[in-house]
Write an enzyme that holds these catalytic residues in place. Structure first.
Site, PDB file in Angstrom:
ATOM      1  N   ASP A  10       0.762  -1.185  -0.166  1.00 43.48           N
ATOM      2  CA  ASP A  10       0.122  -0.212  -0.041  1.00 43.48           C
ATOM      3  C   ASP A  10       0.911   1.358   0.096  1.00 43.48           C
ATOM      4  O   ASP A  10       1.105   2.040   0.966  1.00 43.48           O
ATOM      5  CB  ASP A  10      -0.815   0.060   1.249  1.00 43.48           C
ATOM      6  CG  ASP A  10      -0.294   0.013   2.479  1.00 43.48           C
ATOM      7  OD1 ASP A  10       0.999  -0.314   2.609  1.00 43.48           O
ATOM      8  OD2 ASP A  10      -0.884   0.372   3.665  1.00 43.48           O
ATOM      9  N   HIS A 240       9.583  -0.305   8.879  1.00 45.54           N
ATOM     10  CA  HIS A 240       8.711  -1.170   9.098  1.00 45.54           C
ATOM     11  C   HIS A 240       8.889  -2.340   7.840  1.00 45.54           C
ATOM     12  O   HIS A 240       9.014  -3.309   8.034  1.00 45.54           O
ATOM     13  CB  HIS A 240       7.335  -0.661   9.170  1.00 45.54           C
ATOM     14  CG  HIS A 240       7.076  -0.002  10.415  1.00 45.54           C
ATOM     15  ND1 HIS A 240       7.024  -0.407  11.600  1.00 45.54           N
ATOM     16  CD2 HIS A 240       6.603   1.303  10.447  1.00 45.54           C
ATOM     17  CE1 HIS A 240       6.663   0.533  12.517  1.00 45.54           C
ATOM     18  NE2 HIS A 240       6.295   1.534  11.744  1.00 45.54           N
TER      19      HIS A 240
HETATM   20  O1  RIB Z   1       2.498  -0.457  11.035  1.00 44.04           O
HETATM   21  C1  RIB Z   1       3.324  -0.225   9.796  1.00 44.04           C
HETATM   22  C2  RIB Z   1       2.664  -0.662   8.482  1.00 44.04           C
HETATM   23  O2  RIB Z   1       1.542   0.060   8.314  1.00 44.04           O
HETATM   24  C3  RIB Z   1       3.314  -0.399   7.410  1.00 44.04           C
HETATM   25  O3  RIB Z   1       3.090  -1.276   6.154  1.00 44.04           O
HETATM   26  C4  RIB Z   1       3.123   0.833   6.756  1.00 44.04           C
HETATM   27  O4  RIB Z   1       3.295   1.133   5.497  1.00 44.04           O
HETATM   28  C5  RIB Z   1       1.480   0.909   7.371  1.00 44.04           C
HETATM   29  O5  RIB Z   1       0.892   0.456   6.191  1.00 44.04           O
HETATM   30 CA    CA Z   2       2.807  -0.683   3.919  1.00 43.85          CA
END
Ligand code: RIB
Ligand code: CA
Length: 307
Positions: A10, A240
């Site tokens: 995303d 992340h």
């Molecule tokens: O919590 C972090 C996640 O949430 C990552 O994938 C960031 O891009 C959001 O989608």
């Molecule tokens: Ca993400």
């Protein structure tokens, strides 16, 4: 031989980092990007995925995914974290490319069948498309080598609510469906990704090594780190999604323990991931510790190669 990956994404600032990393790393062969809502809407996610591939000169199919959660109503995008269009202040050039006609769940099912046992699916957004792929083909998970999920947390609480991590929160029913189904899953959640923190200086140095792509990431992460500072996290931003990509090819940087995971589906703690040994389901390998400098150095040295 390079590891075959599909990235369900995303994009999103940390998704952009992860996709550039995958493009740069010779140990990764990206078979496709599938898109999903979360940080942005699904049409924005598809446009952003095409944009990232074009700026990095990568020829990879993009398949557009589902537009809303499995059971819940749609959420507004996380524009406070990622900006109105997903990449903070970055001026987006409309991509020339188009997504393929096949939608994301169909693409996932077909490609997993064609490369049975070879593909790691790295899911760095809500698990909506993955749950739908299981609905289409009960053998979908068996056809994959494994799924690496960026999402959830065991011991450190949430990041979108006190209990829930954003990707699981944005479609808890999809996550529960996938965890219940018995796929070979590695969870790269906040327990580890919140340890992998990078300050502004890290991205400034990346921009020196890689003026074009590193420069784009430097611009985006300036915005992302402003958000982190606004919630009192002053040391930089978490990697992340890049951490999940690194785990696909350098699993030795992560320590994991097996847990029967279930997702809270209602109430204040909706989206929380809970280890519940009484659940009748297969274990998920939950990453609980990480070699932080290993991940940061690996990400930096690969992305620094991109022009
Ligand atoms: O919590 C972090 C996640 O949430 C990552 O994938 C960031 O891009 C959001 O989608
Ligand atoms: Ca993400």
């Amino acid at each position: 031989m390079a590891t075959k990956l599909i990235i369900d994404t995303d994009p999103g600032i940390d998704d952009a980092m992860a996709i550039f990393y995958a493009i740069a790393n010779p140990e990764i062969d990206i078979l496709g990007l599938t898109t999903v809502f979360g940080n942005v809407t699904t049409p924005q996610a598809t446009r952003n995925a095409l944009f990232l591939l074009e700026v990095a000169n990568a020829n990879v199919p993009v398949s557009s995914g589902l537009h809303q959660p499995r059971s819940l109503p749609s959420f507004p995008p996380s524009s406070n974290v990622h900006g109105d269009e997903g990449f903070g202040p970055l001026q987006l050039i409309e991509p020339k490319g188009e997504p393929i006609t096949e939608n994301a769940p169909e693409f996932l099912v077909r490609t997993a069948k064609e490369h049975s046992g070879e593909i790691i699916l790295c899911a760095i957004g809500p698990l909506t498309n993955v749950a739908a792929a299981i609905d289409i083909d009960p053998d979908f998970c068996q056809n994959l080598k494994g799924i690496v999920v960026m999402g959830g947390s065991l011991a450190v609480g949430g990041n979108i609510t006190a209990a829930a991590e954003a990707n699981i929160y944005h479609d808890p029913h999809a996550a529960e469906h996938v965890f219940k189904y018995g796929c070979n899953i590695t969870l790269v959640g906040l327990d580890v990704t919140d340890q992998v923190i990078c300050p502004r200086q890290y991205f400034k140095e990346l921009a020196v090594e890689s003026p074009h792509i590193g420069g784009i990431l430097n611009e985006m992460t300036d915005f992302y780190i402003n958000f982190y500072e606004s919630i009192g996290k002053i040391n930089g931003c978490s990697l992340h999604d890049p951490s999940a990509l690194v785990a696909c090819v350098n699993r030795e940087f992560f320590k994991s323990t097996p847990h029967k995971l279930r997702v809270v589906l209602s109430g204040d703690r909706i989206g929380e991931t809970i280890s519940d040994k009484n659940c009748a389901r297969a274990n998920v390998d939950v990453c609980i510790d990480v070699n932080v400098s290993g991940v940061k150095d690996n990400f930096f040295s690969n992305v620094a190669k991109l022009n």
